[in-house]
Design a protein around this motif. Sequence first.
Motif, short mmCIF file in Angstrom:
data_model
loop_
_atom_site.label_atom_id
_atom_site.label_comp_id
_atom_site.label_asym_id
_atom_site.label_seq_id
_atom_site.Cartn_x
_atom_site.Cartn_y
_atom_site.Cartn_z
N GLY A 102 -47.95 27.57 19.13
CA GLY A 102 -46.92 26.53 18.78
C GLY A 102 -46.81 25.49 19.68
O GLY A 102 -46.10 24.70 19.69
N ARG A 155 -39.53 36.62 14.92
CA ARG A 155 -39.19 35.62 15.82
C ARG A 155 -39.76 34.17 15.30
O ARG A 155 -40.46 34.08 14.58
CB ARG A 155 -39.76 36.12 16.95
N LEU A 169 -39.32 27.79 10.05
CA LEU A 169 -39.17 26.34 9.47
C LEU A 169 -38.25 26.17 8.48
O LEU A 169 -37.93 25.11 7.98
CB LEU A 169 -40.73 25.91 9.18
N ILE A 211 -42.02 31.10 15.66
CA ILE A 211 -43.40 31.39 16.02
C ILE A 211 -44.02 29.93 16.20
O ILE A 211 -44.65 29.89 17.23
CB ILE A 211 -44.36 31.89 14.88
N LEU A 212 -43.66 28.75 15.73
CA LEU A 212 -44.17 27.52 15.92
C LEU A 212 -43.19 26.71 16.84
O LEU A 212 -43.41 26.01 17.83
CB LEU A 212 -44.57 26.73 14.73
N MET A 213 -41.96 26.74 16.61
CA MET A 213 -40.88 25.84 17.37
C MET A 213 -40.54 26.83 18.63
O MET A 213 -40.86 28.05 18.70
CB MET A 213 -39.89 25.70 16.64
N PRO A 264 -36.77 22.91 10.77
CA PRO A 264 -37.39 21.74 10.44
C PRO A 264 -37.79 21.12 9.11
O PRO A 264 -37.91 19.98 8.67
CB PRO A 264 -38.53 21.56 11.39
N LEU A 265 -38.37 22.36 8.55
CA LEU A 265 -38.93 21.68 7.00
C LEU A 265 -37.85 21.91 6.00
O LEU A 265 -38.13 21.55 4.65
CB LEU A 265 -40.15 22.82 6.79
N GLU A 303 -43.34 32.21 10.23
CA GLU A 303 -43.46 30.91 10.01
C GLU A 303 -42.25 30.26 8.92
O GLU A 303 -41.92 29.33 9.44
CB GLU A 303 -44.94 30.36 9.62
N GLU A 334 -32.80 24.87 17.60
CA GLU A 334 -31.72 25.17 16.62
C GLU A 334 -32.12 24.23 15.25
O GLU A 334 -32.76 23.22 15.42
CB GLU A 334 -30.54 24.28 17.01
N HIS A 390 -38.52 28.97 21.18
CA HIS A 390 -37.56 30.04 20.73
C HIS A 390 -36.15 29.97 20.75
O HIS A 390 -35.25 30.38 19.97
CB HIS A 390 -37.84 31.41 21.51
N ASP A 391 -35.63 28.70 21.28
CA ASP A 391 -34.04 28.44 21.57
C ASP A 391 -33.92 27.09 20.53
O ASP A 391 -32.82 26.53 20.88
CB ASP A 391 -33.63 28.08 22.91
N LYS A 440 -44.21 18.26 7.78
CA LYS A 440 -43.05 17.65 7.71
C LYS A 440 -43.48 15.89 7.73
O LYS A 440 -42.75 15.21 6.87
CB LYS A 440 -42.08 17.79 8.91
N MET A 496 -24.80 26.73 23.08
CA MET A 496 -25.44 27.96 22.41
C MET A 496 -25.81 29.02 23.83
O MET A 496 -25.51 30.12 23.93
CB MET A 496 -26.56 27.91 21.45
#
Lengths: 171, 413
Positions: free
Chosen positions: B64, A128, A116, A130-132, A140-141, A112, A137, A134-135, B72, B1
């Motif tokens: 997810g 890898r 983030l 986990i929340l967003m 976010p946090l 996580e 960019e 997989h591709d 956020k 990408m």
Amino acid sequence: MDKALKSAIKDINKRFEAQETEFRGLVSLVVAPEHIVQVCSTLREKHHFEMLSSQTAVDYWPQEKPRFHLIYQFNSYAQKARLEVRVPLDGDSPVVNSVVSVFPNANWHEREIWDLFGIRFEGHPDLRRILMPHDWEGYPLRKDYPLGYEEVQFTFNYDEINRRKPKPKDY
Amino acid sequence: MTNPETTEMKITFDELKHLVSDRALEGETLLLNMGPQHPSTHGVLRLLLELDGEEVINCIPDIGFLHTGIEKNMESKTYQKAEVMTDRLDYLNTMGNNLAYCLAVEKLVDLDVPERAQTIRVLMTELQRIASHLVWLGTSALDLAAMSVFLYCFREREQILDILEMCSGQRMMTTYFRPGGLWRDLPVEFEAAVREFLKTFPARIDQYESLLTNNPVFLDRTKNIGVMSSDQGFSWGITGPSLRATGVDYDIRKVSPYSGYQHYEFDIPTAAEGDAYARYVVRVEEMRQSLRIVRQALDNLPDGPVRSNNRKFVPPPRSELGTSMEAVIHHFKLWTEGFSAPKASLYLPVESPRGELGIFLEGDGSPKPYRVHWRTPSFVNLQALPFLSKGHFVADLVAIIGSIDIILGDIDR
């Protein structure tokens, strides 16, 4: 603060040159990143902190350096005590050793944080997102990542904003 | 990408290659997707299963799908306004989430809470715990094909949701607790409604038990299924009823009491086996204990205000706004700017129906939280699923998912 917790704090302070802070009775130790795996195993083996309750990060960009703090919350069932450990990390793409070998549940917590915050964990078995998706960019946090509101479209700028809007991907 | 020629599936599979056994790569075992839209995953949980016939070799949870960026979003709202987001985390434990958030904010800014408000908080949180366990009992029994239990459980849950609506105006997204106290005092109908519930509910628990506890089909489906040891529980960070079902009497309400839990008499139910049945036994007994707490709270409900009198943090009552200039100023400042918290951080755990719900809250001297992190019990407990399900049949996997009681809103935040 009871005796067992005090002796654990003293031990960590002595061995790893930690800095101690306290806020409303909650103790927090700041430890250098290279020691974190040893700190975890010392807390677990010697001081009965059986559980890694939580693991997270904070981004202090741009006002502070080092930029990130990793925060570990340890919980001891045997001693009914809790302890926070902070690890400052510098740079925009920091790397730190993973503690999965000591606490297996750090696996998802570290995924996580990677997802983030973009903090890489060396020795993690399965790093890898986990929340967003997989591709995705960006991370976010982080504080330099915008919240991303939708712009209001009026007649005069309708086409212009439409052009900038994200489009569904072509498969 | 991304190279347009590589397809989505290919990327996903390469990423997951190290998680499945070599036999899967040779095609000897079957890779099967379960979810994200599947009734027995209790939400949008995707499981990638590696199967040898009916037997689960590997189970790889993929989460997810419900990620909404609550952490956020909370960073961009003032302390009062960020609270509505907490309801959306674990939507079956809204009062508990409100409680964790309010306690953390109150500790951060050092704000007092009147005794009546504390008692009402305990009362509502325990009612919510019963409601949450009822949903768990109903849905996990439904997964094991016990349809009628589901209907009975939701009947009683509706009774609790009516009480919540009576107090907060909402069945689920309550936001009833506020930093410094409550939104408003209890309505007059409240006591009669809770007394009625206290009168009828014990017999209803017996009714559920008579349907399940000695039911041979239910026993077959849950005994020795998904066995966890207490050592495993500790090292994987498992908390709540799942840990207590392994014989560990760990309950945050007893270990570090908050909101006055030290004044109530209740037991921590435990079971030794650590299987799905033990988790069932613990949760059913927990409903009885929660009922005890509700009864004590209702009997000893003190009179007095339900909000702190500290006007720097809590808005003045409506009645003062017409007569006091100071009240108008406070009201204006609180709803435009908000109150600011010191530059410090804290971690506050509470006992949610699923385990340790921890909030990490950091202030930076401004009226908005600098960082909020939710240590949610479902997120941590779900990590147990791969090792619990190894070697079991797919049908048992459904029983295990039910027995660890996950809420996807709690996992994905």
